[in-house]
Design a protein around this motif. Structure first.
Motif, PDB file in Angstrom:
ATOM      1  N   SER A 258      37.981  36.375  39.062  1.00 32.13           N
ATOM      2  CA  SER A 258      36.989  37.403  38.741  1.00 32.13           C
ATOM      3  C   SER A 258      35.567  36.855  38.804  1.00 32.13           C
ATOM      4  CB  SER A 258      37.264  37.971  37.344  1.00 32.13           C
ATOM      5  OG  SER A 258      37.267  36.934  36.380  1.00 32.13           O
ATOM      6  N   SER A 259      35.423  35.527  38.677  1.00 26.73           N
ATOM      7  CA  SER A 259      34.078  34.934  38.639  1.00 26.73           C
ATOM      8  C   SER A 259      33.307  35.106  39.940  1.00 26.73           C
ATOM      9  CB  SER A 259      34.177  33.439  38.295  1.00 26.73           C
ATOM     10  OG  SER A 259      34.981  32.763  39.259  1.00 26.73           O
TER      11      SER A 259
ATOM     12  N   ARG B  12      38.171  56.373  38.562  1.00 26.80           N
ATOM     13  CA  ARG B  12      37.197  55.367  38.983  1.00 26.80           C
ATOM     14  C   ARG B  12      36.894  54.480  37.797  1.00 26.80           C
ATOM     15  NH1 ARG B  12      31.852  54.171  38.653  1.00 26.80           N
ATOM     16  NH2 ARG B  12      30.762  53.416  40.536  1.00 26.80           N
ATOM     17  N   HIS B  13      37.022  53.166  37.985  1.00 25.84           N
ATOM     18  CA  HIS B  13      36.668  52.227  36.925  1.00 25.84           C
ATOM     19  C   HIS B  13      36.440  50.843  37.534  1.00 25.84           C
ATOM     20  CE1 HIS B  13      40.935  50.502  35.920  1.00 25.84           C
ATOM     21  NE2 HIS B  13      40.756  50.635  37.204  1.00 25.84           N
ATOM     22  N   VAL B  14      36.117  49.871  36.696  1.00 28.02           N
ATOM     23  CA  VAL B  14      35.829  48.518  37.156  1.00 28.02           C
ATOM     24  C   VAL B  14      37.042  47.628  36.888  1.00 28.02           C
ATOM     25  CG1 VAL B  14      34.386  46.474  36.811  1.00 28.02           C
ATOM     26  CG2 VAL B  14      33.354  48.759  36.802  1.00 28.02           C
ATOM     27  N   GLU B  15      37.442  46.872  37.920  1.00 31.63           N
ATOM     28  CA  GLU B  15      38.512  45.891  37.767  1.00 31.63           C
ATOM     29  C   GLU B  15      37.953  44.510  38.104  1.00 31.63           C
ATOM     30  OE1 GLU B  15      42.350  48.743  38.657  1.00 31.63           O
ATOM     31  OE2 GLU B  15      41.663  47.381  40.239  1.00 31.63           O
ATOM     32  N   MET B  16      38.385  43.513  37.356  1.00 27.26           N
ATOM     33  CA  MET B  16      37.764  42.194  37.475  1.00 27.26           C
ATOM     34  C   MET B  16      38.199  41.454  38.745  1.00 27.26           C
ATOM     35  SD  MET B  16      35.881  42.610  35.041  1.00 27.26           S
ATOM     36  CE  MET B  16      34.981  41.082  35.229  1.00 27.26           C
ATOM     37  N   ASN B  17      39.413  41.701  39.222  1.00 24.65           N
ATOM     38  CA  ASN B  17      39.859  41.142  40.498  1.00 24.65           C
ATOM     39  C   ASN B  17      41.032  41.981  40.992  1.00 24.65           C
ATOM     40  OD1 ASN B  17      41.944  40.288  38.868  1.00 24.65           O
ATOM     41  ND2 ASN B  17      41.919  38.166  39.572  1.00 24.65           N
ATOM     42  N   ILE B  18      41.674  41.560  42.084  1.00 26.75           N
ATOM     43  CA  ILE B  18      42.779  42.334  42.656  1.00 26.75           C
ATOM     44  C   ILE B  18      44.054  41.528  42.485  1.00 26.75           C
ATOM     45  CG2 ILE B  18      43.648  43.503  44.717  1.00 26.75           C
ATOM     46  CD1 ILE B  18      40.772  43.602  45.747  1.00 26.75           C
ATOM     47  N   ASN B  19      44.722  41.768  41.391  1.00 24.97           N
ATOM     48  CA  ASN B  19      45.963  41.056  41.080  1.00 24.97           C
ATOM     49  C   ASN B  19      46.767  41.945  40.141  1.00 24.97           C
ATOM     50  OD1 ASN B  19      47.851  38.949  41.015  1.00 24.97           O
ATOM     51  ND2 ASN B  19      46.956  38.097  39.156  1.00 24.97           N
TER      52      ASN B  19
ATOM     53  N   PRO C 228      29.819  41.986  36.598  1.00 19.66           N
ATOM     54  CA  PRO C 228      31.067  41.382  37.061  1.00 19.66           C
ATOM     55  C   PRO C 228      32.087  42.437  37.476  1.00 19.66           C
ATOM     56  CG  PRO C 228      30.361  40.413  34.976  1.00 19.66           C
ATOM     57  CD  PRO C 228      29.503  41.622  35.198  1.00 19.66           C
ATOM     58  N   GLY C 229      32.936  42.071  38.430  1.00 19.02           N
ATOM     59  CA  GLY C 229      34.056  42.923  38.808  1.00 19.02           C
ATOM     60  C   GLY C 229      33.776  43.797  40.007  1.00 19.02           C
TER      61      GLY C 229
ATOM     62  N   ILE D 208      31.377  39.563  47.025  1.00 12.67           N
ATOM     63  CA  ILE D 208      32.120  38.343  46.727  1.00 12.67           C
ATOM     64  C   ILE D 208      31.216  37.163  47.059  1.00 12.67           C
ATOM     65  CG2 ILE D 208      33.231  38.332  49.006  1.00 12.67           C
ATOM     66  CD1 ILE D 208      35.650  36.989  47.666  1.00 12.67           C
ATOM     67  N   THR D 209      31.066  36.254  46.084  1.00 12.79           N
ATOM     68  CA  THR D 209      30.181  35.103  46.240  1.00 12.79           C
ATOM     69  C   THR D 209      30.964  33.831  45.945  1.00 12.79           C
ATOM     70  OG1 THR D 209      28.345  36.478  45.449  1.00 12.79           O
ATOM     71  CG2 THR D 209      27.970  34.096  45.587  1.00 12.79           C
ATOM     72  N   PRO D 210      31.500  33.153  46.973  1.00 19.32           N
ATOM     73  CA  PRO D 210      32.283  31.929  46.741  1.00 19.32           C
ATOM     74  C   PRO D 210      31.432  30.867  46.049  1.00 19.32           C
ATOM     75  CG  PRO D 210      32.533  32.707  48.994  1.00 19.32           C
ATOM     76  CD  PRO D 210      31.410  33.485  48.403  1.00 19.32           C
TER      77      PRO D 210
END
Length: 865
Positions: A460-461, A493-500, A474-475, A524-526
């Motif tokens: 999620s970071s 519709r909502h915010v999810e921290m990552n796709i898992n 974030p997210g 997305i910022t590696p």
């Protein structure tokens, strides 16, 4: 219309008789009357259908007949080693692993457990008013083809290379699936793929395999014949390939003359998916010119149900075939009668389903007892191939757990699997059992070339989105749509921290079979530059508007526009039941081997978990790299990435244990000479981790036996497409195997007394005394082999005819007895006929064949007059 009018008097007669004899059920039709015989009910239903309605029922997606209140039904379901493709279910060892247990009662218990879970899930679907693919009770399992060549990628789905072992496993599996109720089937089991089917995958739709009458009787058809004789099996699936010139699903010789007339099979035959279209497909068999001819050929030969895939429903052309006099409507009636008989016995046309199977609660799925059974099966399926005394491990040893399969979920499940309830990889089991300072882990290498296994969820970071106020947060913004496209307004519709997302995490009110779509947007910022490899499940990812393939270079600190889309659809190859969606990655630029060497140097013992996975070997796959082609294998070597790492680790001088995970034989030649211990795991199921720990630390003694021969290479084997059995399997192989069929070691020291053999009316009575000379309680798989050197033709050099598991405490002895029936004291001549054997009979009894290890067998001979 004329056809309906002609049948009207018969219908009136049936209804009148029914009204006179069963006033209490006058509101029901005869086919709905549970008090009538199944044959009567089926005949009534068949008689009520039009030709078009009849044909609609001969397809794996059988249409609803609303005027008779008959719902649609999806015949296609899988239960190879657990309920598959229907969401969560207990995942047992892959079929080849079940065979390695040599444990008939265990296989029955596993199959009974699978059918418990299948019944529970099926009735839960009905309560939800859901008709879904993979929600029915007709299972296309078990696969009883003979694993004649280690290159075949689907060999993992079988019970190995021996027809006798295969039939004993299959008989118990079928009985467990179909149940013991005198009236109802618990579920339908299907023997597949009939017949002479074991690769190659890439050409299975066009290959024509020549098999002699001897090889057919002795090898390719024996498990089918024996399983049918010992069970009332409901279904058989015919294969893609041709056999001696005819497509297996259009072979009167196979389906009518042999299966029905000789083997007395009375159930229905289903085609493999798309197999009937191969009859006319120009790139496949092309033995007829039209779909109508293909449908007629299959039906008249004895195929009752057409499974279609991308070809569609070839049996829909049966209406045209009737008009062209290629088939009679009576041919369709015969097929339909067989199909409806199975559905009737499953209780699918009962107005009130009150039998015990309908009351199976969902709480049985993944229950504590089922998971304990999965662990027991996993323990019994693993085979100890070598041990110089390093095993069991000392409790206080510091472990270096290394290898691409140490934390690879794919090796738990093999292929044709469900979603595990409590999957535990070896790494997870070690981490749970040992303090952190006693275990170190490193993947060490790819599984082969640039195919990696140590992916982790994208954290999620690295994800951000811009909110309504223009602030970066974030997210990702997730939008859920109530159908499998993005044309409508999102319902959530909502915010999810990552796709898992596991199925229970998906914030969407959906039925078990409902299609839906999801779109995520943001940035997305590696945090680290490198060449990233991606692994995506049920999702496509776009970076800066470009669809992302399996790898891409990403720069640290740079923000990329991010979009991901997931379409959950009801296709034959897709699973909408309890879907999971994930986006995982790893950085290829990491120096995996140096990290593994560092971890190993700090350890007392190295445990290397390697091998391959069902992502490399399996059914008709697109993969084509060194060693692997379209699901099959071009050699049986351990991949170079692992082999070179093992040799580097070996130079450290540490004790090394290798755990090889594969569904097929691996040529572990260097490993056998240089490593201290080797354990073979055949994709042991969701409880792999705990089971492996119990074996490594001696809480359980290894007791699995190889259901296939492990060769040193495939160089001296016949061509993969050659189906002649000369120089194949332990029966006929002329070389020296690395590890023979039936081989496996124990922590205990089992010894056998002399054989006692007597002849009786029933056959041969064989007895010995088995002693456990150690202080370790353990189980031994006692095996009996016969050799017939005086036969007038080529016969197996030895052949398995009996086996049983025996449990002995340390210091205990037990008498072990077998009766070998007269029907087993025969050989097969060149015409495929069984002949009574006369002459010297060689009898070998013990913990194996006596090949590679002769200290745990006893041998004797007797003359048969």
């Amino acid at each position: 219309m004329n056809r309906i009018i002609k049948k009207l008097p018969e219908r009136i007669l049936i209804s009148a008789c029914f009204l006179l004899t069963s006033h209490s059920h006058a509101e029901t039709l005869p086919f709905q009357n549970q008090s009538l015989p199944v044959e009567t009910r089926v005949a009534d239903l068949v008689d009520r259908l039009t030709l078009e309605e009849k044909v609609s029922q001969l397809f794996d997606k059988s249409a609803a007949i609303e005027r008779l209140a008959i719902p649609e039904y999806y015949w296609w379901n899988e239960a190879l080693h657990g309920i598959a493709r229907a969401g969560k279910a207990t995942v047992f060892p892959q079929a080849i692993g079940m065979a390695a247990t040599f444990d008939e009662p265990l296989i029955y218990r596993i199959a009974s457990t699978i059918s418990d879970e299948g019944r529970a899930k099926h009735h839960e679907f009905l309560r939800e008013d859901t008709n879904a693919m993979y929600g029915g009770l007709t299972y296309w399992s078990p696969n009883i083809n003979i694993f004649r060549d280690p290159r075949w990628g689907r060999g993992q789905e079988t019970y190995g290379e021996d027809p006798f072992l295969t039939s004993r496993m299959a008989v118990n599996f079928v009985k467990g699936l179909e149940g013991q109720d005198p009236t109802y089937l618990k579920s339908v089991a299907t023997l597949k793929h009939y017949a002479v089917h074991s690769g190659p995958e890439v050409s299975r739709h066009s290959d024509d395999y020549a098999a002699s009458e001897k090889d057919l009787t002795e090898t390719y058809l024996r498990a089918f014949e024996d399983t049918i004789a010992a069970t009332n099996i409901s279904s058989v699936m015919c294969a893609y390939n041709r056999v001696n010139g005819s497509p297996a699903c259009g072979s009167e010789a196979l389906l009518q003359n042999t299966l029905r007339d000789k083997f007395n099979f009375s159930g229905y035959v289903v085609s493999d998916c798309g197999a009937i279209a191969d009859f006319y497909d120009e790139n496949s068999h092309h033995v007829v010119d039209s779909p109508a001819q293909a449908a007629a050929s299959a039906l008249k030969s004895g195929t009752d149900l057409n499974c279609g895939d991308h070809h569609g429903n070839t049996f829909s052309y049966l209406i045209e075939a009737v008009a062209e006099d290629l088939v009679e409507e009576s041919d369709i009636d015969q097929a339909l009668t067989r199909l409806l008989t199975a559905r009737m016995k499953l209780g699918m046309f009962d107005n009130s389903s009150t039998h015990a199977y309908t009351k199976m609660p969902m709480s049985v799925v993944g229950s504590k007892n089922h998971l304990e059974l999965a662990r027991e099966a996993a323990e019994k399926s693993m085979v100890l191939l070598k041990n110089d005394g390093v095993l069991p491990l000392k409790r206080n040893s510091k472990i270096a757990l290394i290898g691409p399969n140490a934390d690879n979920p794919a090796i738990l499940v093999g292929n044709y699997h469900g979603t595990p309830v409590q999957p535990v990889t070896p790494k997870e089991a070690f981490s749970q059992a040992l303090p952190s300072n006693q275990i170190g882990y490193a993947p060490g290498s790819s599984i082969t070339e640039n195919i990696f296994t140590h992916f982790s969820p994208v954290p999620s970071s690295v994800f951000t989105h811009v909110n309504m106020q223009g602030e970066s947060k974030p997210g990702l913004v997730a939008k859920y749509y109530p159908s499998s496209h993005f044309n409508l307004q999102p319902s959530k519709r909502h915010v999810e921290m990552n796709i898992n997302l596991k199925s229970e995490d998906i914030p969407f009110n959906k039925a078990s079979n409902q299609e839906f779509a999801v779109r995520w947007t943001g940035k997305i910022t590696p945090q680290e530059s490198g060449n990233y490899y991606f692994k995506m499940k049920n999702v496509e990812v776009y970076l800066d508007g470009e669809l992302t393939d399996e790898s891409r270079y990403l720069e640290a600190g740079r923000s990329y526009d991010f979009k991901a889309e997931s379409l959950i659809r009801r296709f034959w190859h897709s699973n909408v039941i309890e879907p999971e969606i994930s986006f995982n990655w790893l950085i290829e630029d990491k120096n995996l081997d140096s990290e593994a060497l560092r971890v190993a140097k700090e350890s007392d013992v190295i445990v290397f978990v390697g091998g391959i996975s069902a992502e490399l070997e399996g059914e008709e796959m697109p993969l084509e790299i060194d060693g692997f082609s379209h699901g099959d294998r071009t050699n049986i070597k351990l991949p170079e990435s692992q082999s070179s790492l093992l040799k580097a680790l070996h130079k450290l001088g540490k004790p090394m244990v290798m755990v090889n995970m594969s569904g097929s034989a691996i040529a572990l030649n260097w490993e056998d000479k240089n490593l201290n211990a080797i354990i073979q795991g055949f994709y042991p199921g969701e409880q792999t981790g705990p089971a492996l720990l119990n074996l490594l630390y001696g809480d359980t003694s290894p007791s699995g036996r190889l259901p296939v021969t492990f060769y040193s290479s495939v160089d001296d084997l016949p061509d993969f497409k050659n189906y002649n059995m000369v120089n194949r399997t332990y029966k006929y192989y002329e070389g020296t195997p690395l590890y023979p069929f039936g081989y496996g070691l124990s922590y205990a020291d089992f010894r056998y007394d002399k054989l006692k053999i007597t002849r009786s009316e029933k056959g041969l009575n064989i007895a010995t005394t088995l002693s456990n000379k150690s202080d370790i309680s353990a189980q031994e798989v006692v095996q009996v082999y016969l050799g017939m050197p005086d036969a007038p033709i080529r016969t197996p050099q030895r052949e398995l005819v009996a086996f049983k598991r025996v449990n002995l405490a340390g210091g205990e002895s037990q008498s072990v007895k077998f009766t070998i029936n007269e029907s087993q004291l025969v050989y097969v001549d060149e015409q495929g006929q069984r002949q009574p054997y006369k002459g010297k009979l060689l009898v070998t009894l013990g913990g194996g064949q006596g090949v590679k290890r002769s200290d745990n067998v006893v041998q004797h001979s007797i003359n048969l007059p």
